[in-house]
Design a protein around this motif. Structure first.
Motif, PDB file in Angstrom:
ATOM      1  N   UNK A   1      11.136   2.238   4.431  1.00  0.00           N
ATOM      2  CA  UNK A   1      10.578   0.880   4.344  1.00  0.00           C
ATOM      3  C   UNK A   1      11.680  -0.140   4.064  1.00  0.00           C
ATOM      4  N   UNK A   2      12.599   0.225   3.189  1.00  0.00           N
ATOM      5  CA  UNK A   2      13.666  -0.695   2.816  1.00  0.00           C
ATOM      6  C   UNK A   2      14.688  -0.898   3.934  1.00  0.00           C
TER       7      UNK A   2
ATOM      8  N   UNK B   1       4.166   5.679  -5.315  1.00  0.00           N
ATOM      9  CA  UNK B   1       4.333   5.677  -6.764  1.00  0.00           C
ATOM     10  C   UNK B   1       3.333   6.582  -7.459  1.00  0.00           C
ATOM     11  N   UNK B   2       2.080   6.511  -7.031  1.00  0.00           N
ATOM     12  CA  UNK B   2       1.031   7.340  -7.645  1.00  0.00           C
ATOM     13  C   UNK B   2       1.329   8.821  -7.446  1.00  0.00           C
TER      14      UNK B   2
ATOM     15  N   UNK C   1       0.830  -1.206   0.000  1.00  0.00           N
ATOM     16  CA  UNK C   1       0.000   0.000   0.000  1.00  0.00           C
ATOM     17  C   UNK C   1       0.864   1.256   0.000  1.00  0.00           C
ATOM     18  N   UNK C   2       1.926   1.245   0.788  1.00  0.00           N
ATOM     19  CA  UNK C   2       2.828   2.397   0.842  1.00  0.00           C
ATOM     20  C   UNK C   2       3.534   2.619  -0.487  1.00  0.00           C
ATOM     21  N   UNK C   3       3.989   1.541  -1.102  1.00  0.00           N
ATOM     22  CA  UNK C   3       4.656   1.661  -2.403  1.00  0.00           C
ATOM     23  C   UNK C   3       3.696   2.192  -3.468  1.00  0.00           C
TER      24      UNK C   3
ATOM     25  N   UNK D   1       7.328  11.122   0.866  1.00  0.00           N
ATOM     26  CA  UNK D   1       7.150   9.905   0.084  1.00  0.00           C
ATOM     27  C   UNK D   1       8.480   9.344  -0.421  1.00  0.00           C
ATOM     28  N   UNK D   2       9.385  10.223  -0.786  1.00  0.00           N
ATOM     29  CA  UNK D   2      10.705   9.752  -1.219  1.00  0.00           C
ATOM     30  C   UNK D   2      11.430   9.078  -0.056  1.00  0.00           C
TER      31      UNK D   2
END
Length: 263
Positions: A225-226, A163-164, A157-159, A218-219
């Motif tokens: 996350x990674x 992305x959007x 969901x986060x990705x 977002x960036x």
């Protein structure tokens, strides 16, 4: 937490001032334009978000959550709902101006109403049903839902959301700058005297807010996350919270509306 407190105080003070002044201005004007409908929607969105900031400030100042668990989840979810809903309205304004759409007020009101209904009756209940519920948390802690990132669906969901937003922001930025350049060349040197140029230049304000307030979060979110599992001292968590706090600065757009910069 000093940086977080400062950012939230600025957002709360500036946002509240902007909401009050814009409300007074709209009441005096009694305008019924399409842009007014959009501004009112942003006004309501900002108001909900501003109401949640004191809860965050109390937690960061006291170092302890004094309210129940649902209030924690709600205060945490509101900032995300506000960010994406605000972005959606920004995109709508930009696209309408790019395509020179002269929408009737009834159509705009119906569209805005549909967005609010979907957000209030579908997205918000679903988000609150799952957000912050898959892991146990201490009653004295809040805004510690980073452990949810262990869930594959949350990562996806986060990705997707990242992305959007990033892709749409990049595309709109390129298109908007191209349009501004072409209009500037067309009407040079008296560009400021033409309504078309001023309208397109003001539309870039919304892109600028997105790039400054939303894009950094977002960036960094992708990086966070990674590297979540490596964040033993929770420095990345703090940075993530700072970038999240930066997203609330978009509520200062009302002050820019009043100054006539963006409408």
């Amino acid at each position: 937490h000093t940086v977080l407190i400062v950012l939230y105080i600025i957002s709360l003070a500036g946002g509240t001032l902007g909401v009050i002044m814009m409300s007074q201005q709209l009441f005096q004007r009694r305008s019924r334009s399409v842009m007014t409908v959009m501004i009112i929607s942003l006004l309501v969105l900002h108001t909900f978000m501003l109401l949640s900031i004191p809860f965050r400030l109390s937690y960061y100042i006291l170092g302890e959550w004094k309210f129940d668990r649902f209030a924690c989840r709600l205060a945490s979810a509101i900032i995300y709902l506000h960010m994406y809903a605000t972005f959606a309205f920004y995109v709508a304004i930009i696209v309408a101006r790019l395509l020179h759409l002269e929408l009737r007020k009834c159509c705009t009101t119906a569209w805005v109403g549909a967005v609010w209904l979907v957000g209030a009756l579908v997205i918000t209940p679903v988000l609150l049903s799952y957000y912050g519920t898959s892991k146990p948390y201490k009653p004295s802690e809040c805004f510690q839902f980073h452990r949810e990132l262990q869930e594959a669906r949350m990562v996806m969901a986060n990705y997707c959301l990242t992305g959007i937003l990033v892709v749409m922001s990049a595309v709109l930025t390129v298109i908007q700058l191209t349009v501004i350049y072409r209009v500037a060349v067309k009407y040079w040197p008296d560009i400021n005297s033409h309504v078309e140029f001023r309208a397109q230049a003001k539309s870039f304000f919304f892109i600028l807010v997105t790039l400054v307030c939303f894009m950094p979060h977002h960036v960094f979110r992708v990086y966070y996350i990674q590297n979540y599992n490596l964040d033993k001292d929770q420095k990345l968590l703090l940075y993530n919270e700072v970038f999240l706090a930066l997203t609330t600065m978009c509520c200062l757009d009302m002050l820019c509306f009043i100054a006539g910069i963006s409408h």
